[in-house]
Scaffold this active site. Structure first.
Site, mmCIF file in Angstrom:
data_model
loop_
_atom_site.group_PDB
_atom_site.id
_atom_site.type_symbol
_atom_site.label_atom_id
_atom_site.label_comp_id
_atom_site.label_asym_id
_atom_site.label_seq_id
_atom_site.Cartn_x
_atom_site.Cartn_y
_atom_site.Cartn_z
ATOM 1 N N HIS A 115 0.450 2.463 -3.629
ATOM 2 C CA HIS A 115 0.360 3.837 -4.376
ATOM 3 C C HIS A 115 1.175 4.842 -3.350
ATOM 4 O O HIS A 115 1.394 5.865 -3.704
ATOM 5 C CB HIS A 115 -0.916 4.214 -4.602
ATOM 6 C CG HIS A 115 -1.933 4.714 -3.463
ATOM 7 N ND1 HIS A 115 -2.828 3.784 -2.802
ATOM 8 C CD2 HIS A 115 -1.611 5.763 -2.778
ATOM 9 C CE1 HIS A 115 -3.466 4.145 -1.749
ATOM 10 N NE2 HIS A 115 -2.789 5.695 -1.578
ATOM 11 N N SER B 214 -3.733 6.342 4.083
ATOM 12 C CA SER B 214 -3.454 4.971 3.029
ATOM 13 C C SER B 214 -2.300 4.194 3.639
ATOM 14 O O SER B 214 -1.158 4.468 3.782
ATOM 15 C CB SER B 214 -2.921 5.542 1.660
ATOM 16 O OG SER B 214 -4.165 6.126 0.909
ATOM 17 N N ASP C 210 -3.160 -3.230 -4.787
ATOM 18 C CA ASP C 210 -2.703 -2.124 -4.082
ATOM 19 C C ASP C 210 -1.886 -2.240 -2.786
ATOM 20 O O ASP C 210 -2.448 -1.757 -1.746
ATOM 21 C CB ASP C 210 -3.544 -0.786 -3.969
ATOM 22 C CG ASP C 210 -2.890 0.691 -3.621
ATOM 23 O OD1 ASP C 210 -1.772 0.681 -3.623
ATOM 24 O OD2 ASP C 210 -3.788 1.428 -3.940
#
Length: 359
Positions: A74, A175, A106
């Site tokens: 992402h 992230s 992910d």
């Protein structure tokens, strides 16, 4: 925790002596806990990068000396094929987005070209992450200039799907950064922070709480290992395989009794129909997964635009029956809105909806 840190400290110190060519059968003192943390953060930070995609940033980490980087899908999904990565010292270089993990995982891979002898991180052995163990998260939270930020905590839970839940503080921008054990090995990839819904006065979700809940989630190292194997075998996807979030939409239905199947994903579903004054309508919402809740409102045109005037609502059909049913007479000709949701905040699950005119 002190016992575990002490044991890993001995292992780390033994490794240091062996690398220096020194061996001894005598006892070796463990490094103080603070020194272990400093060692993990300092050495690990050299292999962590900030990933800039043109619209924002995330984090990533090197897993090979020739420039292979792992991050979250992402972070680079929908961005350019070449991104910019920044090292701890601020130096920036381009990196190609070379592929995404398959199956909705992910993870994504980047590659810095024509580089050698770069610092990199090693993966921990599968199954070595345990509840209670100390962990470290390195990345660039909130702002790209916050690169090389290292927080520490403990593993609080390992979910059935392998996701690691921990207390090392994460924020937006973390992230794709690594989650490390006390030996500086990668046990996961930091991915998200659990949040709760913020609701309006009607109980509808209008946003989420910010980070800092203490429930931080990381993809397990085992998924990274599988992804690296796919990279070597050229079995990666050229595009992200993440599920696209469902956008709230309004579906037009007829009062003909046709069953409509839907799924709530933490926010209401909306349906409209055209009704006439005096019609007696029956609207049913049934589910074995959620506690159904129905609201019926009339859409009224005004000088201020479209406004909603509540006509009826229902939570439970009766004692012990958590399905919802509205039986009401429409007050006027016009367009009506059905709001299908759960009475439990954030609840998800499938349901069926049916609307009919009672003769």
């Amino acid at each position: 925790m002190k016992h575990l840190s002490y044991r890993y400290g001995i292992l780390t110190l033994f490794s240091m002596f062996n690398l220096m060519g020194m061996t001894s059968n005598n006892s070796v003192l463990a490094l103080p806990e603070g020194d272990i943390a400093n060692q993990v953060c300092t050495k690990g930070g050299a292999a962590v990068v900030t990933v800039k995609n043109g619209n924002g940033h995330g984090s990533g980490f090197l897993v090979s000396q020739d420039g292979l980087i792992i991050t979250n899908a992402h972070v680079v999904d929908g961005g350019p094929s070449v991104v910019t990565v920044a090292f701890r010292d601020g130096k920036q270089v381009p990196a190609d987005v070379i592929g995404f993990a398959r199956g909705g995982v992910d993870l994504a891979a980047l590659k810095i070209q024509n580089r050698k002898n770069l610092p990199h991180l090693n993966l921990a052995r599968p199954g070595t992450a345990k509840v209670g163990y100390q962990v470290f998260a390195i990345g660039s939270p909130l702002d790209a200039d916050n690169r090389d930020t290292c927080t520490q905590g403990n593993i609080s839970r390992i979910r059935p799907d392998g996701i690691i839940q921990h207390t090392a503080t994460l924020n937006l921008g973390n992230s794709g950064g690594p989650l490390l054990n006390s030996k500086g090995e990668v046990i996961g990839v930091n991915t998200s922070v659990a949040t709760s819904f913020v609701l309006d006065s009607e109980g509808n979700p209008i946003g989420r709480t910010p980070g800092g809940t203490g429930i931080n989630l990381s993809q397990p190292g085992e998924k990274v290992k599988s992804f690296l194997a796919d990279i070597r075998q050229k079995k990666v996807s050229p595009v992200s395989t993440l599920d696209k979030p469902k956008e709230n939409s309004v579906e037009t239905i007829a009062l003909d009794g046709q069953v409509i199947n839907g799924t709530l994903n933490g926010s209401p579903d909306y349906y409209t129909f055209s009704g006439k004054a005096g019609q007696k309508v029956v609207i049913e919402m049934n589910s074995q997964k959620i506690n159904s809740f129905l609201t019926l409102a009339q859409v009224i045109e005004s000088a201020n635009g479209k406004e909603l005037e509540k006509v009826a609502e229902n939570d439970d059909k009766g004692a012990g029956n958590f399905n919802a049913e509205i039986v009401t007479t429409l007050p006027a000709d016009g367009i009506y809105l059905i709001v299908a949701k759960s009475s439990q905040r954030g609840e998800t699950g499938s349901y069926s909806l049916r609307a009919t005119v009672q003769q």
